[in-house]
Design an enzyme around this catalytic site. Structure first.
Site, mmCIF file in Angstrom:
data_model
loop_
_atom_site.group_PDB
_atom_site.id
_atom_site.type_symbol
_atom_site.label_atom_id
_atom_site.label_comp_id
_atom_site.label_asym_id
_atom_site.label_seq_id
_atom_site.Cartn_x
_atom_site.Cartn_y
_atom_site.Cartn_z
ATOM 1 N N GLY A 1 -20.578 10.355 33.733
ATOM 2 C CA GLY A 1 -19.284 10.916 33.406
ATOM 3 C C GLY A 1 -18.637 10.202 32.235
ATOM 4 O O GLY A 1 -19.130 9.185 31.751
ATOM 5 N N PRO A 2 -17.515 10.730 31.770
ATOM 6 C CA PRO A 2 -16.846 10.185 30.587
ATOM 7 C C PRO A 2 -15.995 8.953 30.896
ATOM 8 O O PRO A 2 -15.635 8.709 32.043
ATOM 9 C CB PRO A 2 -15.945 11.338 30.141
ATOM 10 C CG PRO A 2 -15.669 12.091 31.392
ATOM 11 C CD PRO A 2 -16.856 11.918 32.302
ATOM 12 N N VAL A 3 -15.711 8.211 29.828
ATOM 13 C CA VAL A 3 -14.850 7.037 29.934
ATOM 14 C C VAL A 3 -13.680 7.231 28.978
ATOM 15 O O VAL A 3 -13.868 7.646 27.829
ATOM 16 C CB VAL A 3 -15.613 5.753 29.568
ATOM 17 C CG1 VAL A 3 -14.709 4.548 29.688
ATOM 18 C CG2 VAL A 3 -16.837 5.605 30.439
ATOM 19 N N LEU B 1 -13.485 7.455 25.186
ATOM 20 C CA LEU B 1 -14.185 6.340 24.550
ATOM 21 C C LEU B 1 -15.673 6.651 24.449
ATOM 22 O O LEU B 1 -16.366 6.166 23.576
ATOM 23 C CB LEU B 1 -13.995 5.063 25.372
ATOM 24 C CG LEU B 1 -12.593 4.462 25.361
ATOM 25 C CD1 LEU B 1 -12.454 3.407 26.429
ATOM 26 C CD2 LEU B 1 -12.268 3.894 24.002
ATOM 27 N N GLY B 2 -16.166 7.402 25.387
ATOM 28 C CA GLY B 2 -17.588 7.713 25.362
ATOM 29 C C GLY B 2 -17.970 8.469 26.600
ATOM 30 O O GLY B 2 -17.139 8.780 27.452
ATOM 31 N N GLY C 1 -20.794 8.351 29.613
ATOM 32 C CA GLY C 1 -21.922 7.681 30.255
ATOM 33 C C GLY C 1 -22.724 8.686 31.044
ATOM 34 O O GLY C 1 -22.415 9.880 31.063
ATOM 35 N N GLY C 2 -23.762 8.216 31.671
ATOM 36 C CA GLY C 2 -24.649 9.085 32.425
ATOM 37 C C GLY C 2 -23.935 9.810 33.547
ATOM 38 O O GLY C 2 -24.259 10.951 33.863
ATOM 39 N N LYS D 1 -12.994 5.126 34.126
ATOM 40 C CA LYS D 1 -14.345 5.682 34.234
ATOM 41 C C LYS D 1 -14.245 6.829 35.244
ATOM 42 O O LYS D 1 -13.949 6.607 36.414
ATOM 43 C CB LYS D 1 -15.257 4.573 34.750
ATOM 44 C CG LYS D 1 -16.721 4.910 34.814
ATOM 45 C CD LYS D 1 -17.445 3.589 35.059
ATOM 46 C CE LYS D 1 -18.861 3.777 35.544
ATOM 47 N NZ LYS D 1 -19.445 2.465 35.878
ATOM 48 N N ASP E 1 -28.563 -4.322 35.911
ATOM 49 C CA ASP E 1 -28.492 -3.537 34.675
ATOM 50 C C ASP E 1 -27.773 -4.319 33.580
ATOM 51 O O ASP E 1 -26.881 -3.818 32.914
ATOM 52 C CB ASP E 1 -27.789 -2.197 34.934
ATOM 53 C CG ASP E 1 -28.069 -1.199 33.814
ATOM 54 O OD1 ASP E 1 -29.048 -1.405 33.065
ATOM 55 O OD2 ASP E 1 -27.312 -0.229 33.685
#
Ligand code: NAG
Ligand code: NAG
Ligand code: NAG
Ligand code: NAG
Ligand code: NAG
Ligand code: NAG
Ligand code: NAG
Ligand code: NAG
Length: 819
Positions: free
Chosen positions: A513-515, A507-508, A510-511, A529, A626
């Site tokens: 690691g991947p999701v 899906l994407g 992130g800082g 995640k 956040d």
């Protein structure tokens, strides 16, 4: 000689006595004209003609304190018919009546004593009571008539306030029309003996305050009535009479209770030193004392943001009205009673002022168990309580809707409210939920990590053969996830679900690691995640997130389904949100069109509720740190779910603020005090919420906002428009056709309140939720924090949002201590 001296002595004494009594009395056919006065034996009170301050023409006959420098009238004879000159005369007639005559000898007031006197005497007593009695009658308690039976606005010591059932006299207070006008005003305060007696203050015929019934110690609605050094008080209720009375502890003190022209019951004490009346207490304390403010089955709690709430087991009758602070229609049962079926029970509510007792019956010799049985048998019974709280004895049964209830806490008493069986049940459930949320966060962390590690250990021992079995058991647990552990997923399960972490499922990134999107064998969609194997920060965030969110359950928070710890794999498994993040809607040219105003408004309210839950309802205060558009996920119905607790911190008890040397968050959403000083609190989350609100309304990002005329960011722009009363220019083109002006105005206003520069100026989330849901007036916002765009060199792309696939812009700044 001795005998003679003794005779002289006796004569002297009797002369003394007769002169002193002659001052305080009036015998048959004697009269008092204007200018003459009569003073009581010990000179406490005086009576005669007077004019109220500032009213020079009207003359009244009355009684006032003799030794007090401020003329204070306690009783007036001709309240309704003032004399217009100085020619008034008060006469004691042969038949034992007092009459007040005007110049033309017309009777303008009469004592209307029925028992014809026999050689009558009128006497002013040191209590301030004017009595008429037969001269030969030596019984101090017998009288033909007394002014204490016909009080005005003043309740004096040793007066009986209440009802004489034998003679049919109700002794109650009637306020003056004004401070200088003794004629009867609008307000009366009197015992009402329908049902169990209570004291009702009325304006005209409308009840405005209820002192409540006597509970053995005091009146239920007067928690301030307490034992004191000045007066003692008591209540008497039998077949002959019903009264409340107070007596001075010593007669040096001068105190009186009045019903003021404005309808407030007040007790004053004379202060000799200052020569002033000092207000000692008012019976009505606050808004919650307004009779029936919250309607039937409503409960007033002055400590709540919104004073009115419903009793447990009841819902607002008209929620729309409640939102507008119109509570008079009150609440209705969630579940109807089933009297005939006999399944009803009672909920004990504590710390309350008793409801209005006009529709009640009572029996002082019953105990609480008998009372409960009696109430259960009677289908008209809605609640019961004991009459005397000292002994928890007596039985008071309500036969109608419960009204005028407020919360006092420790000064309140217990009421047992009849409830349908289903509601008795739901109460137990609610209690359980609280425990489930609170305990696991405190204890669960250790248990959880222990469990994960134990599982890991087992897995190492048994290798891969057992993983499916483990998964199955874990899943069984997941469905009844009440006991404090987070389900553990096997690595294989996740690998299968995500097609071995294929790019197609990604899906994407992130800082940390991947999701991935995954589908479990049974068809459930998940988001995974996967924390980077190498990164220490990745592991920290992983643990933190597990700790924070493991047991949080709220429909506006994303739900963590489980974790996976295997070898050096760390993964979090969430429910999958098909609509991804808010980010992907409001900042997307095409998709934002599908978000009309009502959806956006719903999203704002949902985020506020989720945040309120984190800040307050989840006992351990959780600060998200956040909050941003990419961390708001949307479920299939476009309801917002707050996600990504990687940076969240919990705070115990009353602590509201903390400091960190490692500032982490996302630029554009971080509050100034956090970015600059590293101070985070619930108020720094409120700041981020405010930014979100303005972004949702405008469809523009705070960070990177550009305007032709100025170099303010979105916050500065919004504030500027607001100050020029042009805030509607802020709204996204795409909601121009769907917005509700009052809602948008209010949302912008609240957004600006949330982004104020100083944290103490910002509202907290409970207040934000109230503001969003009501019409209460809002304060003016001050200047926002960070309202001009500034670039910071420390910006780093280190976000780990699970659904943020494109740009990530989480800021991480570490403040190092000088060595
Ligand atoms: C009041 O008393 C005086 C003297 O005792 C008498 O002259 C006068 O007539 C009385 N007035 C009335 C109204 O009775
Ligand atoms: C005050 O009380 C004492 C004792 O009860 C009594 O003897 C005295 O007369 C009272 N004084 C006044 C002014 O009432
Ligand atoms: C009487 O009038 C004066 C001046 O107008 C005012 O200050 C005072 O409060 C008034 N007193 C009462 C009892 O109305
Ligand atoms: C008492 O006497 C007065 C004056 O003589 C008279 O007006 C009044 O009606 C009498 N009252 C009664 C109850 O007899
Ligand atoms: C005395 O009272 C009567 C009845 O209220 C009234 O008609 C009369 O005008 C009054 N006389 C004076 C001088 O006020
Ligand atoms: C006294 O006055 C009240 C009303 O003011 C009246 O109801 C009552 O009957 C009167 N009593 C006598 C004895 O005249
Ligand atoms: C009050 O309760 C007692 C004890 O249960 C009972 O004996 C008595 O008859 C009751 N009185 C009334 C008026 O119901
Ligand atoms: C319940 O209330 C209704 C209406 O007030 C009345 O008719 C009925 O008799 C009451 N029932 C009982 C058991 O008191």
């Amino acid at each position: 000689m001795a005998a003679f001296s003794f005779f002289l002595f006796i004569t002297a004494i009797s002369t003394l006595l007769s002169t002193s009594t002659s001052i305080s009395t009036l015998t048959a056919n004697q009269n008092i004209t204007d200018g003459e006065t009569i003073i009581s034996d010990h000179e406490a009170f005086k009576m005669g003609f007077f004019s109220p301050t500032n009213s020079s023409t009207n003359r009244y006959f009355g009684i006032w304190y003799n030794r007090i420098s401020v003329t204070t009238v306690v009783w007036v004879a001709n309240r309704e018919t003032p004399l217009t000159d100085n020619s008034g005369v008060l006469v004691l007639n042969n038949n034992g009546t007092l009459t007040l005559l005007n110049r033309t000898k017309h009777v303008i007031w009469s004592s209307n004593s029925s028992e014809s006197g026999n050689n009558p005497v009128a006497q002013l007593l040191d209590t301030g009571n004017l009595i008429i009695k037969n001269a030969g009658d030596t019984n101090p308690d017998s009288y033909v008539w007394q002014s204490f039976d016909y009080p005005g606005d003043t309740f004096l010591p040793s007066m009986k306030f209440g009802i004489d059932f034998v003679r049919g006299i109700n002794k109650y207070l009637t306020a003056w029309k004004a401070d200088n006008d003794p004629s009867p005003g609008e307000y009366t305060n009197r015992f009402d003996s329908d049902g169990y007696p209570q004291i009702l203050l009325r304006r005209g015929s409308e009840v405005v305050f209820n002192s409540g019934p006597w509970n053995g110690l005091r009146f239920s609605g007067m928690p301030n009535l307490r034992p004191n050094d000045i007066y003692t008080f008591g209540f008497e209720f039998n077949e002959r009479e019903l009264y409340y009375r107070y007596e001075l502890v010593n007669n040096f003190t001068v105190t009186r209770m009045i019903l003021s022209p404005g309808g407030v019951i007040q007790r004053f004490i004379w202060i000799e030193r200052t020569q002033e009346w000092n207000l000692y207490l008012s019976a009505q304390m606050d808004n919650c004392d307004r009779y029936g403010l919250c309607g039937p089955y409503g409960v007033c709690n002055i400590n709540e943001n919104q004073a009115c709430g419903c009793m447990r087991g009841f819902d607002e009758k008209f929620p729309e009205e409640w939102r507008r602070a119109d509570w008079t229609n009150g609440c209705v049962r969630k579940a109807e009673l089933d009297c005939a079926g006999g399944s009803d029970g009672f909920v004990k509510m504590t710390g309350l002022k008793l409801p209005d007792t006009r529709k009640t019956r009572f029996n002082a010799s019953m105990n609480l168990e008998e009372c409960e049985r009696d109430c259960l048998r009677d289908c008209n019974c809605t609640a019961y309580a004991s009459i005397d709280i000292r002994t928890a004895s007596g039985c008071l049964i309500w036969l109608d809707d419960l009204i005028d209830v407020r919360v006092y806490g420790e000064n309140g008493q217990d009421v047992y409210v009849k409830m349908a069986a289903s509601e008795l049940h739901s109460k137990a459930k609610a209690k359980m939920k609280v425990r489930i949320i609170v305990i696991p966060v405190l204890v669960g962390v250790a248990v959880l990590l222990g469990l994960c590690l134990f599982a890991l250990y087992r897995r190492r021992q048994k290798k891969k053969g057992v993983t499916n079995l483990v998964r199955a058991t874990n899943f069984a647990k997941e469905n009844e996830r009440e006991e404090g552990e987070l389900p553990l997923f096997a690595f294989n399960t996740i690998a299968i679900a995500t097609k071995n972490f294929s790019d197609e499922c990604k899906l994407g990134e992130g800082g940390y690691g991947p999701v991935y999107k995954g589908m479990l064998v049974e068809g459930k969609e998940i988001a995974v995640k996967r924390h980077s194997r190498k990164s220490k920060q990745g592991l920290d965030e992983f643990q933190n997130e597990v700790q924070c969110i493991a047991k949080l359950q709220h429909r506006n928070l994303v739900r963590l389904l489980g974790c996976c710890i295997e070898e050096d794999e760390r993964m979090l498994i969430y429910e999958y949100m098909p609509n991804k993040s808010l980010n992907s809607f409001i900042f997307d040219e095409r998709k934002r069109k599908s978000l009309d105003w009502s959806k956006r408004y719903n999203i704002i309210i949902g985020i506020a509720r989720g945040l309120l839950y984190l800040h307050q309802d989840s006992r351990l205060r959780i600060i998200h740190r956040d909050l941003k558009a990419s961390n708001i996920l949307l479920d299939k119905d476009m309801n917002p779910r707050i996600s990504d607790f990687g940076l969240a911190r919990s705070m115990e008890g009353s602590k509201t603020e903390a400091n960190t040397r490692r500032v982490m968050g996302t630029y554009g959403y971080m509050a100034p005090e956090y970015t600059i000083d590293g101070i985070y609190s619930t108020k720094s989350d409120v700041f981020s919420f405010g930014v979100l609100v303005l972004e949702i309304i405008s469809g523009k990002k705070n960070r990177g906002f550009r305007h032709a005329n100025h170099d303010l960011n979105l916050l500065g722009h919004a504030w500027r428009l607001y100050r020029n009363a042009k805030q509607l220019d802020l709204i996204d083109e795409n909601i121009k056709s769907s917005y509700v002006q009052s809602q948008v105005n209010r949302a912008i206003h609240i957004g600006l309140l949330c982004v104020q520069k100083y944290p103490e100026d910002r509202p907290d989330m409970p207040l934000v939720v109230v503001m969003l849901g009501s019409q209460i007036p809002l304060p003016e916002p001050n200047q926002p924090g960070f309202y001009t765009e500034r670039r910071r060199p420390q910006e780093a792309d280190t976000s780990s949002s699970i659904h943020e696939w494109s740009s990530s812009n989480r800021l991480s700044v570490t403040y190092l201590e000088p060595r």
